[in-house]
Every structure is written in structure tokens, then in C-alpha cells.
Scaffold this motif. Structure first.
Motif, PDB file in Angstrom:
ATOM      1  N   PHE A 236       0.832  -1.212   0.000  1.00 28.14           N
ATOM      2  CA  PHE A 236       0.000   0.000   0.000  1.00 28.14           C
ATOM      3  C   PHE A 236       0.861   1.255   0.000  1.00 28.14           C
ATOM      4  O   PHE A 236       1.958   1.266   0.578  1.00 28.14           O
ATOM      5  N   ALA A 237       0.335   2.293  -0.618  1.00 28.77           N
ATOM      6  CA  ALA A 237       0.975   3.615  -0.565  1.00 28.77           C
ATOM      7  C   ALA A 237      -0.076   4.689  -0.835  1.00 28.77           C
ATOM      8  O   ALA A 237      -1.155   4.406  -1.374  1.00 28.77           O
ATOM      9  N   ASN A 296       6.126  11.256   2.987  1.00 25.60           N
ATOM     10  CA  ASN A 296       6.432  12.423   2.162  1.00 25.60           C
ATOM     11  C   ASN A 296       6.581  12.001   0.708  1.00 25.60           C
ATOM     12  O   ASN A 296       7.336  12.595  -0.043  1.00 25.60           O
ATOM     13  N   GLN A 297       5.853  10.943   0.366  1.00 23.85           N
ATOM     14  CA  GLN A 297       5.922  10.425  -1.002  1.00 23.85           C
ATOM     15  C   GLN A 297       5.083  11.316  -1.921  1.00 23.85           C
ATOM     16  O   GLN A 297       3.943  11.631  -1.613  1.00 23.85           O
ATOM     17  N   MET A 298       5.676  11.713  -3.026  1.00 23.49           N
ATOM     18  CA  MET A 298       4.953  12.545  -3.981  1.00 23.49           C
ATOM     19  C   MET A 298       3.941  11.678  -4.735  1.00 23.49           C
ATOM     20  O   MET A 298       4.172  10.487  -4.965  1.00 23.49           O
ATOM     21  N   LEU A 299       2.869  12.308  -5.168  1.00 22.80           N
ATOM     22  CA  LEU A 299       1.837  11.576  -5.907  1.00 22.80           C
ATOM     23  C   LEU A 299       2.416  10.931  -7.162  1.00 22.80           C
ATOM     24  O   LEU A 299       2.080   9.793  -7.516  1.00 22.80           O
ATOM     25  N   ALA A 300       3.317  11.657  -7.829  1.00 30.17           N
ATOM     26  CA  ALA A 300       3.927  11.118  -9.048  1.00 30.17           C
ATOM     27  C   ALA A 300       4.702   9.841  -8.754  1.00 30.17           C
ATOM     28  O   ALA A 300       4.697   8.899  -9.562  1.00 30.17           O
ATOM     29  N   ASP A 301       5.349   9.802  -7.606  1.00 32.77           N
ATOM     30  CA  ASP A 301       6.126   8.612  -7.247  1.00 32.77           C
ATOM     31  C   ASP A 301       5.209   7.433  -6.933  1.00 32.77           C
ATOM     32  O   ASP A 301       5.530   6.284  -7.231  1.00 32.77           O
ATOM     33  N   VAL A 302       4.084   7.718  -6.317  1.00 35.08           N
ATOM     34  CA  VAL A 302       3.119   6.654  -6.021  1.00 35.08           C
ATOM     35  C   VAL A 302       2.616   6.038  -7.326  1.00 35.08           C
ATOM     36  O   VAL A 302       2.600   4.811  -7.496  1.00 35.08           O
ATOM     37  N   ASP A 308       4.523   2.068 -13.529  1.00 31.82           N
ATOM     38  CA  ASP A 308       5.762   1.802 -14.262  1.00 31.82           C
ATOM     39  C   ASP A 308       6.604   0.708 -13.618  1.00 31.82           C
ATOM     40  O   ASP A 308       7.093  -0.194 -14.298  1.00 31.82           O
ATOM     41  N   GLN A 309       6.768   0.799 -12.311  1.00 32.44           N
ATOM     42  CA  GLN A 309       7.642  -0.180 -11.647  1.00 32.44           C
ATOM     43  C   GLN A 309       6.901  -1.454 -11.287  1.00 32.44           C
ATOM     44  O   GLN A 309       7.531  -2.453 -10.933  1.00 32.44           O
ATOM     45  N   LEU A 316      -4.241   4.821  -2.858  1.00 32.77           N
ATOM     46  CA  LEU A 316      -5.442   5.661  -2.842  1.00 32.77           C
ATOM     47  C   LEU A 316      -5.355   6.706  -3.945  1.00 32.77           C
ATOM     48  O   LEU A 316      -4.353   7.405  -4.065  1.00 32.77           O
ATOM     49  N   GLY A 317      -6.431   6.792  -4.727  1.00 31.42           N
ATOM     50  CA  GLY A 317      -6.450   7.781  -5.798  1.00 31.42           C
ATOM     51  C   GLY A 317      -7.871   8.099  -6.194  1.00 31.42           C
ATOM     52  O   GLY A 317      -8.824   7.448  -5.744  1.00 31.42           O
TER      53      GLY A 317
END
Lengths: 464, 304
Positions: A236-237, A296-302, A308-309, A316-317
Motif C-alpha cells: 500500500f501507498a 512524504n511520497q509525492m503523488l507522481a512517485d506513487v 511503471d515499476q 489511494l487515488g
């Protein structure tokens, strides 16, 4: 200062490795939700593909407008000449409105997502003939415009059919001091995106809509593993940033409320909210099912981890991500938030609206109101196929049955909790999220974190 | 015997002299008029306006004079105090580190042949022509706990540099400290090139080694350049925004929030232009104070 926040995002979006997600983040602010505002997406969501015809429209027969002349519509992300799909939709909507109202010409003024908010604010404050008559605004910013007498109340133009058609919680989301200040367009609720391939990889059955937090937690634990190639997969993230409220869904799911109903009192220090934050903290600190940068994870990284990964099982989105995943053929499923201690489905979400500028020319205001109503109604859905890029705010506007994910988000609208109206919302959101960050990183216990947030928020509410 | 000029003739001479002077100076004034007007309208005017706003409760459409209330509010503002501390720490570490790195690199370049000096100057200047946004994005990736280069190099495991309140600011500071201070290298390099060589020859004859020469000749004679760089780097450090915004967004838990970011949020997110202006005035006062101290500490009458 040479770089403002929007400009920073614009420049970031130019970096090839962080493309759509950050553009989405910039757009998200428009609807008060972190995830890409569907209206900003260059790709029309399949949820609104041609063929989605409105059901019983509450269209009412309105008398011809007394106003003849032009209206200025300030629209984020619009580029003249139909350079983007969203711009084409705007052009088509204007054409349909002008056809129905021959004396009125609508000028669309495109403002960029990056820095556009300041452009809009300045134009509103300056007034004059070039000022916006109607503009897009997220409901959580709306109250500031109402409090500053920049937005006109829509109540004199809101018909009984409109009131019956707009979801009650959504209509309440544009209310401030007894009046409604914008035409609700659409609601992107926060849901859970799942990667079905990772579920299959670990032999975990996809959950049903009525899953509970315990089931969610168990799934997250099982879905946190290391592949044979060394790739670490996390269960989860979610992004936690000053203006992103996605994880608040956990606090609401346990019965928490950030503010009292009238927006006058901070209530996120309740045992229910603390319980929700404790659960979120446990996922990160005790279970370690979240990436180490969680907090402190950016939305783009999530999104990159999910898309991609392929190293993230659930996040959550809001509905804005659907278009990207469909376009890139990314496997995904959507579920509502797991049911928490409140015992019922609850989630949080944003609300995209159209507000009309308050001005002396009442005929012009009436015309702008007519246009606002059109832009949010079943009429525009019928006239412009593909217009609605997120779950509509009106019950009469159906979602394409072929788009299961969008329909899933649509089903969440009735139980979506929109944020209370307070002029200090930006500060409230930032203060609470800062302490949620502190809690999920283990720096401060959840109860203390929400108490500290209260110390910061309460004076803001007292100032009004 | 000197004879006084008649009063009348003095009076009649003055206007003609004035006219002559005016004719002589007019073109000059006309040449500077556009830039002066632009400066007054777009820089000086807004600064004065911002100063006035600092004493008002100002929103997008409303203003009310409130005296020192905004400044009193800042004293009680926990986030502002945190932002002040963060900014001061960032400046306190990055300014001396950047100066030292620039001085050492310029010193190492000095003995090289001219073409190599040119090569290194150009190489070191690359970061200056690269957007801070790009640099900060790369640094964010480098600090990624799962696949970032920092953890890989240090073999520390998944340390979440940017996600822990006690680490995030130091990670941002490290990124700034490890970015080559291009302007400093170029300016020090140029300044070193203008130090007369006979000073070093004389010192060599007296038995001073390279380190002694560097410390007793080069460093003192670079004081004017050092003063300029200290002041400029301090201003840049106090205005840090893009790097922090891209790397951490000011979080977690305000751990990296800086004054300029707070000014931006207060002004454009919250529409509290009076409070934002008060924050800007405090920032200005701090920078001015720091510059005054630096001038007093580093001023010199070096001539060579």
C-alpha cells in the motif's frame, strides 16, 4: 522569487521521467483533490465516451435570456483551436450553448494550470469587461471567493429540478452561510486502485466492495514481498502532501470528521479520528507494508510505483487516473475504501464546480448562471459526448456502462464526504497533513499529532 | 584689487548657466529615464507597497490598517518560527561550505594551463545554467530510499532521507552543498588571476611554502571577492524555495519549510497578503542584518 508553485510543477512536467502524474497533480488542485482532475486530462476518460446518453434529464424550459452580448469563461488548461481533447469539449459545449441562446457569445479564456490560479484571482479582483463571468473552481477554495464577495449565489437560479437532481451531499459542498455559491460539475471520490497481477502473483483474491479494514490490512501484508529478481513490492501507498486529503479517508472511515458540520470547530482529535490515524500509522510503522518514503511520497512517485515499476499493489487515488491507465493498457481494478469502525462506506473527495462572478449587471449574471447550469447539466452531456470526465454531480447523468472503474467511482459519490467550507481551508489542510506526516513516520504518536494539528487549526477557525 | 561682479550680471548669468547645464545633462537623464522608470514602477513601487501591506489586514479585495498586528502574529506562529530556523540552518551551513568549495576549486585550477582553466570553469559553470528544478529532481531521485544512488553508494539500506523529519532538511542541505558553486569558482578564479605574481615570488624567496602563500597572500587579497560572494550566497540561501519545494514540498511535518515557501503559501494560497508581506519584511530585515554584519567583518581596503 523566480519560481512559483505552479511554474515549478510546469517545469517538472517537462522532465520526461515524471510526465502525466505531475501534470495531474497540478490539475488536481482545481477539484480540491490530489489526483488528476479529469477536466485537465488531455485524454477523455472512457467513462464519458460517445454513446453515454443522459437518462431522464431534469431539463426545464427556461425563458429566453434578456442579456445579449459576450460572457468570459476562464477555463484552466484551455488552449484555443482545440489543441487538446478537453479544449475541444469546451469548444463544443460553448457551441451548443450559443445555439440554444443566440444572443450570447462565450469567450473562453484559457489559463494555465501552472500559475493560472493567480491569473484568475487577479482578473476577478480587477473586474472590468475582461474579467471572468464564470470560472472553474474547486469547492474547497470556493468559500474564499464567496467570503470576498467575488462569487454570486446561485440560489435564485437553482430550480427545484436542479435541487432534486444534484446529490444532496454535493449540493451541501457548495453551501456557505446558508447560500450556494457554485454549480457542481463532478465529484472525484477517493478509492483504492488495485493491481490484479500482483494479487494473482501472491494468490490473493481480489476483494469485494464491502471489504473491511482488517481484510485490507491482511491483503497489504501478503502483498508486501520481494520478488526473485530482488524487486521489493509494497502492499500500500498514498501521497500525503499539504493539499492532498486522500489518506483522510482512513480517519473518516472510523467516524472522524476534520471539522464540525458548521466548520467552526476542529474535531479531528476525536477518538474515532485517532483510531483511523493509528491504523494508517500501523500500516507504515508496525506492518511496514508501505514504501520507506511513505509520509512524504509525492503523488507522481506513487503512480510511478504502481504503473511503471509494478511494485505497488494498492494505492489511494481519484478517478482522474483511469484515463491514463486505459490509454497505457495498465491492468487495474478499483474498490471503495475498506469499511472501518464507522461500519459503513465512507470516503473523501473533491468537487469541481463553476462559479459566477458577482457583478452589478444582473442580466449578465443571469446569462452566466444559465451557462453554468448548462455546463453542469444533462443538457451538456447530451450535446457534447464525452463531456463528463469524472462522476457527475447530478443523478440524471449516467456513466458509460462499459467503464466499470468509472462506474465504481460513481457509486462512491453518495457516500463521499466533501470538505467543510471554511475560508482557512488551505491552512487547515496543510496543518493536518503535516501532523499526519509526523504520525506515519513515527515521529509523533497519532493522538498527539492530531492534538498538535488542533492547536494550529483552532485559532484559524476562530479568526473566521 | 578685486572687483565684485554687479548683482544684476550674476543674476542674468545663472539662468544661462543653468540652461547650459541642462542641455549638457538632459541626454544623460533621458538615457537613464526608461530604466529608472521601470525600476520605480516594477521594483521599487512594489517593495514600498509590500511594506505598507505588512501593516494591514489585506486580502484579495479588502484592506484594513492593523498596525503591528501581523508582526505580533508572526511571533506566535509556530510554522513561521520553524521556517525561520530551517532557513537559517540552511544558510548557516551552505554559505560557508559553498565558499570553501569555490575557494579550493579555484585554488586548484590556478596552477593549470589556461586552456584547462577554461575547461574547468565551463564544466563547473554547468550547474549554474541548469534549472534548479532539474537539479532538485535529480537529487530527489538520488535520495530515493529504494533505488537512489545515495543509499546504493553508502550501502545503508533503505534510508528514507526525504521522508523523515530529522533527516529531510539535512538531505536538502547536502544537495545544495554538493552542487558546485559555479559563480564562486569563476569569481575566485578571476580574482586569483589578478593577484600580482611578484607577491608570491617574494614570499617564496622568504621561504613561504604553497600553503603559507595561499593562506597569507591569496586568502587576504580575495577578501573583496569573498565579501561579495558571502553576501550574495547568503541572499540566495535565505531565498531558497525551488530546491526544497521539488525535493520535499516543505515536509514532512514542516521539517523543510522555508520562509519563501511560507510567503508564497500565505499570499497566494491563503490570500493573506498582509501577513505574507510581514513575513517578507522580516526576511528582508534578516538578510540586511546578515549583510551588515558581513560587511563589517569582511570589509577591507585591499589594493594591489
Amino acid at each position: 522569487m523566480s519560481l512559483n508553485r505552479r511554474r515549478a510543477l510546469k517545469l517538472l512536467a517537462a522532465v520526461p521521467v515524471v510526465p502525466a502524474a505531475l501534470r495531474g497533480e497540478a490539475a488536481a488542485a482545481q477539484d480540491g483533490t490530489p489526483v488528476a482532475s479529469p477536466g485537465a486530462s488531455p485524454v477523455a476518460s472512457p467513462g464519458a465516451t460517445p454513446g453515454a446518453s443522459p437518462a431522464a434529464s431534469p431539463s426545464v424550459s427556461l425563458p429566453p435570456l434578456a442579456y445579449t452580448g459576450s460572457l468570459n469563461w476562464y477555463q484552466f488548461g484551455y488552449t484555443p483551436g482545440g489543441a487538446t481533447a478537453a479544449s475541444q469539449l469546451a469548444d463544443q459545449a460553448v457551441a451548443a450553448f450559443q445555439q440554444a441562446n443566440p444572443g450570447v457569445t462565450v469567450n473562453i479564456v484559457g489559463v494555465p494550470f501552472e500559475g493560472g490560479q493567480q491569473t484568475l484571482d487577479t482578473a476577478l479582483a480587477a473586474g472590468g469587461s475582461d474579467a471572468p463571468d464564470i470560472f472553474r473552481i474547486a469547492s474547497d477554495r470556493l468559500v474564499k471567493y464567496a467570503a470576498e464577495n467575488l462569487a454570486a449565489p446561485i440560489d435564485p437560479f437553482l430550480t427545484d429540478a436542479d435541487r432534486a437532481d444534484i446529490y444532496p451531499n454535493v449540493l451541501a459542498g457548495v453551501a456557505y452561510e446558508g447560500q450556494h455559491y457554485a454549480w457542481p460539475l463532478w465529484v472525484p471520490p477517493v478509492g483504492v486502485y488495485l493491481n490484479p497481477e500482483i494479487f494473482a502473483e501472491q494468490g490473493v483474491e481480489l476483494p469485494g466492495d464491502d471489504w473491511t479494514f482488517d481484510q485490507f490490512r491482511q491483503a497489504a501484508q501478503t502483498l508486501t514481498f520481494e520478488r526473485e529478481d530482488g524487486t521489493q513490492v509494497f502492499g500500500f501507498a498514498a501521497a500525503i502532501q499539504p493539499d492532498i486529503i486522500n489518506v483522510w479517508a482512513f480517519l473518516y472511515a472510523d467516524g472522524g470528521e476534520v471539522l464540525s458540520q458548521d466548520g467552526s470547530t476542529y474535531t479531528f482529535d476525536s477518538p474515532q479520528a485517532v483510531s483511523g490515524l493509528q491504523k494508517l500509522t500501523d500500516l507504515a510503522v508496525t506492518d511496514a507494508v508501505t514504501p520507506p518514503e511513505f509520509g512524504n511520497q509525492m503523488l507522481a512517485d506513487v503512480i510511478a510505483a504502481f504503473k511503471d515499476q509494478k511494485a505497488l499493489a494498492m494505492y489511494l487515488g481519484a478517478s482522474g487516473d483511469i484515463a491514463t491507465y486505459v490509454a497505457e493498457n495498465i491492468p487495474f481494478e478499483v474498490r471503495p475504501m475498506p469499511i472501518g469502525a464507522a461500519g459503513e462506506h465512507v470516503t473523501v473527495g473533491g468537487l469541481g464546480t463553476f462559479a459566477v462572478r458577482r457583478q452589478d449587471d444582473q442580466a449578465r449574471v443571469e446569462a452566466a448562471m444559465r451557462f453554468g447550469r448548462f455546463l453542469t447539466s444533462a443538457d451538456v452531456a447530451a450535446a457534447v459526448p464525452g463531456y463528463f470526465l469524472a462522476p457527475p454531480a447530478r443523478q440524471s447523468i449516467p456513466i458509460d456502462p462499459a467503464n466499470a472503474a468509472m462506474r465504481k467511482f460513481g457509486e462512491m459519490v453518495p457516500f463521499t464526504r466533501l470538505m467543510p467550507q471554511t475560508p482557512a481551508w488551505g491552512q487547515v489542510s496543510a496543518a493536518v497533513n503535516a501532523q499526519i506526516q509526523a504520525a506515519v513516520t513515527g515521529a509523533v504518536p497519532p493522538e498527539e499529532a492530531l492534538s498538535i494539528a488542533g492547536e494550529e487549526v483552532t485559532p484559524l477557525l476562530e479568526q473566521g | 584689487m578685486a572687483r565684485a561682479l554687479p548683482i544684476r550680471s550674476a543674476r542674468t548669468a545663472t539662468p544661462s548657466r543653468r540652461r547650459a547645464r541642462w542641455r549638457r545633462w538632459l541626454p544623460g537623464y533621458l538615457f537613464v529615464l526608461p530604466s529608472t522608470a521601470m525600476f520605480a514602477i516594477f521594483l521599487f513601487g512594489p517593495v514600498i507597497w509590500s511594506l505598507l501591506l505588512a501593516f494591514q489586514d489585506a486580502s484579495l479585495t479588502q484592506r484594513e490598517w492593523t498596525g503591528l498586528d501581523n508582526f505580533r502574529g508572526l511571533l506566535d506562529d509556530r510554522v513561521f518560527r520553524k521556517a525561520l530556523r530551517n532557513t537559517a540552518l540552511f544558510a548557516a551551513v551552505t554559505v560557508p561550505v559553498n565558499l570553501l568549495v569555490a575557494l579550493v576549486l579555484a585554488g586548484l585550477m590556478k596552477p593549470l594551463a589556461a586552456r584547462w582553466q577554461t575547461f574547468f570553469r565551463a564544466a563547473y559553470y554547468l550547474p549554474a545554467v541548469t534549472s534548479v528544478v532539474i537539479l532538485a529532481t535529480v537529487w530527489r531521485w538520488m535520495f530515493n530510499p529504494r533505488f537512489g544512488a545515495i543509499n546504493q553508494l553508502l550501502d545503508l539500506g533503505p534510508v528514507p532521507w526525504l521522508a523523515r523529519p530529522n533527516l529531510a532538511l539535512w538531505a536538502v542541505i547536502l544537495s545544495a552543498a554538493l552542487t558546485i558553486p559555479a559563480a564562486g569558482v569563476v569569481m575566485y578564479s578571476a580574482a586569483m588571476g589578478s593577484i600580482p605574481g611578484d607577491l608570491y615570488e617574494a614570499a617564496g624567496l622568504e621561504g613561504a611554502g604553497p600553503v603559507r602563500q595561499w593562506w597569507d597572500i591569496t586568502v587576504p587579497l580575495l577578501k573583496p571577492t569573498t565579501l561579495y560572494l558571502v553576501v550574495m550566497y547568503t541572499i540566495w540561501a535565505f531565498e531558497v524555495f525551488e530546491r526544497v519545494y521539488i525535493m520535499t514540498g516543505g515536509g514532512p511535518a514542516y521539517a523543510t519549510t522555508t520562509i519563501v515557501q511560507l510567503i508564497f503559501d500565505t499570499g497566494f494560497r491563503d490570500w493573506q497578503y498582509g501577513v505574507a508581506s510581514a513575513q517578507a519584511v522580516v526576511l528582508f530585515a534578516l538578510v540586511a542584518l546578515a549583510a551588515a554584519v558581513q560587511f563589517r567583518w569582511l570589509r577591507s581596503d585591499v589594493q594591489y
